[in-house]
Write a protein that holds these residues in place. Structure first.
Motif, mmCIF file in Angstrom:
data_model
loop_
_atom_site.group_PDB
_atom_site.id
_atom_site.type_symbol
_atom_site.label_atom_id
_atom_site.label_comp_id
_atom_site.label_asym_id
_atom_site.label_seq_id
_atom_site.Cartn_x
_atom_site.Cartn_y
_atom_site.Cartn_z
ATOM 1 N N THR A 119 31.766 77.790 6.811
ATOM 2 C CA THR A 119 31.440 76.688 7.653
ATOM 3 C C THR A 119 32.661 76.774 9.269
ATOM 4 N N VAL A 120 32.022 76.541 10.605
ATOM 5 C CA VAL A 120 32.757 76.949 11.769
ATOM 6 C C VAL A 120 32.445 75.864 12.175
ATOM 7 N N GLN A 121 31.696 74.724 11.669
ATOM 8 C CA GLN A 121 31.948 73.026 12.205
ATOM 9 C C GLN A 121 31.616 72.166 11.800
ATOM 10 N N ILE A 122 32.241 70.842 11.495
ATOM 11 C CA ILE A 122 32.438 69.567 10.860
ATOM 12 C C ILE A 122 31.196 69.236 12.140
ATOM 13 N N VAL A 123 30.212 68.932 11.521
ATOM 14 C CA VAL A 123 29.419 67.917 12.290
ATOM 15 C C VAL A 123 28.971 66.659 10.955
ATOM 16 N N GLY A 128 28.281 61.351 16.044
ATOM 17 C CA GLY A 128 26.977 62.054 16.912
ATOM 18 C C GLY A 128 27.780 63.302 17.515
ATOM 19 N N ILE A 129 28.739 63.759 16.383
ATOM 20 C CA ILE A 129 29.019 64.627 17.853
ATOM 21 C C ILE A 129 29.840 65.934 17.047
ATOM 22 N N ALA A 130 30.021 67.174 17.131
ATOM 23 C CA ALA A 130 31.221 68.332 15.898
ATOM 24 C C ALA A 130 31.346 69.133 16.889
ATOM 25 N N TYR A 131 32.438 69.605 16.075
ATOM 26 C CA TYR A 131 33.303 70.028 16.799
ATOM 27 C C TYR A 131 34.549 71.177 15.730
ATOM 28 N N PRO A 132 35.143 72.416 16.523
ATOM 29 C CA PRO A 132 35.196 72.995 15.149
ATOM 30 C C PRO A 132 35.806 72.515 14.048
ATOM 31 N N PHE A 133 35.746 73.499 12.815
ATOM 32 C CA PHE A 133 36.252 73.744 11.908
ATOM 33 C C PHE A 133 37.413 74.318 11.497
ATOM 34 N N ILE A 173 42.564 65.960 11.644
ATOM 35 C CA ILE A 173 41.087 66.098 12.858
ATOM 36 C C ILE A 173 40.853 65.662 12.782
ATOM 37 N N THR A 174 40.240 64.518 12.991
ATOM 38 C CA THR A 174 38.840 63.544 12.184
ATOM 39 C C THR A 174 38.189 62.087 12.803
ATOM 40 N N SER A 175 36.117 61.936 12.915
ATOM 41 C CA SER A 175 36.034 61.687 13.717
ATOM 42 C C SER A 175 34.970 60.387 13.043
ATOM 43 N N GLY A 176 34.448 59.432 13.583
ATOM 44 C CA GLY A 176 33.647 58.463 12.861
ATOM 45 C C GLY A 176 33.579 57.351 14.124
ATOM 46 N N PRO A 177 32.140 56.320 13.797
ATOM 47 C CA PRO A 177 31.758 55.566 14.864
ATOM 48 C C PRO A 177 32.260 54.484 14.915
ATOM 49 N N VAL A 178 32.866 54.457 16.327
ATOM 50 C CA VAL A 178 34.195 53.165 16.784
ATOM 51 C C VAL A 178 33.446 51.542 15.154
#
Length: 288
Positions: A119-123, A128-133, A173-178
């Protein structure tokens, strides 16, 4: 005469030999967390430098996290028949056992599920985004979603096992829809939304009272999409916390979906050597 002192604090190529990875040396011991070499990470004495020497009085360090191994060098000048036996004995005798001493800037060793090998990216398809692991030492985020997003993807590690409110303190480092209720009304509302989100995370996840210093509050373009970046430091004086502050950033991206994506990055000052990953991750976000 006195010999040369230990290498100065800084990032150095990972002594465990992981290609492209660097590890923080605090002048005495190694941190538990590695990070890929790259923008935002300045490596001490150049990328080809050798491992900083440990102080002469230290025994070989014990492994401090999953996947780590400590190499042992053995030299013996003996008759050919004896060499093999000497090497075997030295390796067995030199295997490190648990080291009860403090291990420098690193906090408790985190445990948790890891990402699939390679794994090199977290999808994050929902956002709707991806970023580095970031690799070894970072674990797949499996905690509850924050209040500010309707789902969550990302990476984290524990920096303090227990804090006064009964939870853990983490770098993440986390993500999600607002989620609804933070002011998003479509294009043009990026700044108001991200600043409302920042007030929410400040109130919900940090000890108080705390003081905030703004570092960046600016419009950005993320892989061709409009966004807003709000970066700040918080500081506090609260009993029971190892950290006395944190650097955090919220990146809002209008991906064209019903809700914008939020990327939330936070690094406690117990691991200030990792502040540089904030810039590196932000600059590498892809819109799906």
């Amino acid at each position: 005469m006195s010999g040369p002192g230990p290498a100065p604090a800084g990032y150095y190529p990972d002594p465990d030999g992981a290609p492209g990875m660097v590890r923080w040396w605090n002048g005495v011991t190694w941190s538990d967390v590695t990070t890929p070499a790259g923008p935002g990470v300045t490596t001490g004495l150049g990328e080809t430098t050798s491992r900083p020497p440990a102080p002469a009085w230290q025994p070989p360090p014990a492994p401090r996290g999953p996947g780590r191994a400590v190499g042992i060098a053995v030299a013996a000048v003996v008759a050919v028949v004896v060499v093999a036996a000497v090497v075997v004995v030295a390796v067995v005798a030199g295997r490190p056992t648990a080291d009860p001493r403090p291990t420098g800037v690193a906090g408790p060793v985190p445990t948790g599920p890891t990402f699939a090998p390679g794994t090199v990216q977290i999808v994050d398809e929902a956002a709707g985004i991806a970023y580095p692991f970031l690799g070894d030492g970072w674990y797949e985020y499996v905690l509850l979603p924050p209040l500010e997003t309707t789902s969550v993807r990302g990476q984290y590690f524990v920096t303090q096992d227990a804090v006064p409110d009964g939870g853990e303190f983490i770098a993440q480092i986390t993500s999600g829809p607002v989620a609804e209720g933070y002011g998003w009304t479509g294009p043009g509302s990026e700044q108001a939304t991200v600043e409302t989100l920042a007030e929410s995370v400040r109130a919900n996840y940090y000890p108080g009272p705390n003081e905030r210093e703004e570092l960046r509050d600016e419009a950005v373009t993320v892989d061709g999409a409009p966004g807003w970046l709000y970066e700040f430091t918080l500081s506090w004086d609260a009993e029971g916390y190892d950290a006395t502050g944190e650097r955090a950033a919220l990146l809002l991206v209008d991906t064209g979906l019903a809700a914008p994506a939020l990327l939330y990055l936070s690094i406690p000052n117990t691991h200030a050597e990792l502040y540089g990953v904030i810039d590196r991750v932000v600059e590498a976000v892809d819109v799906l």
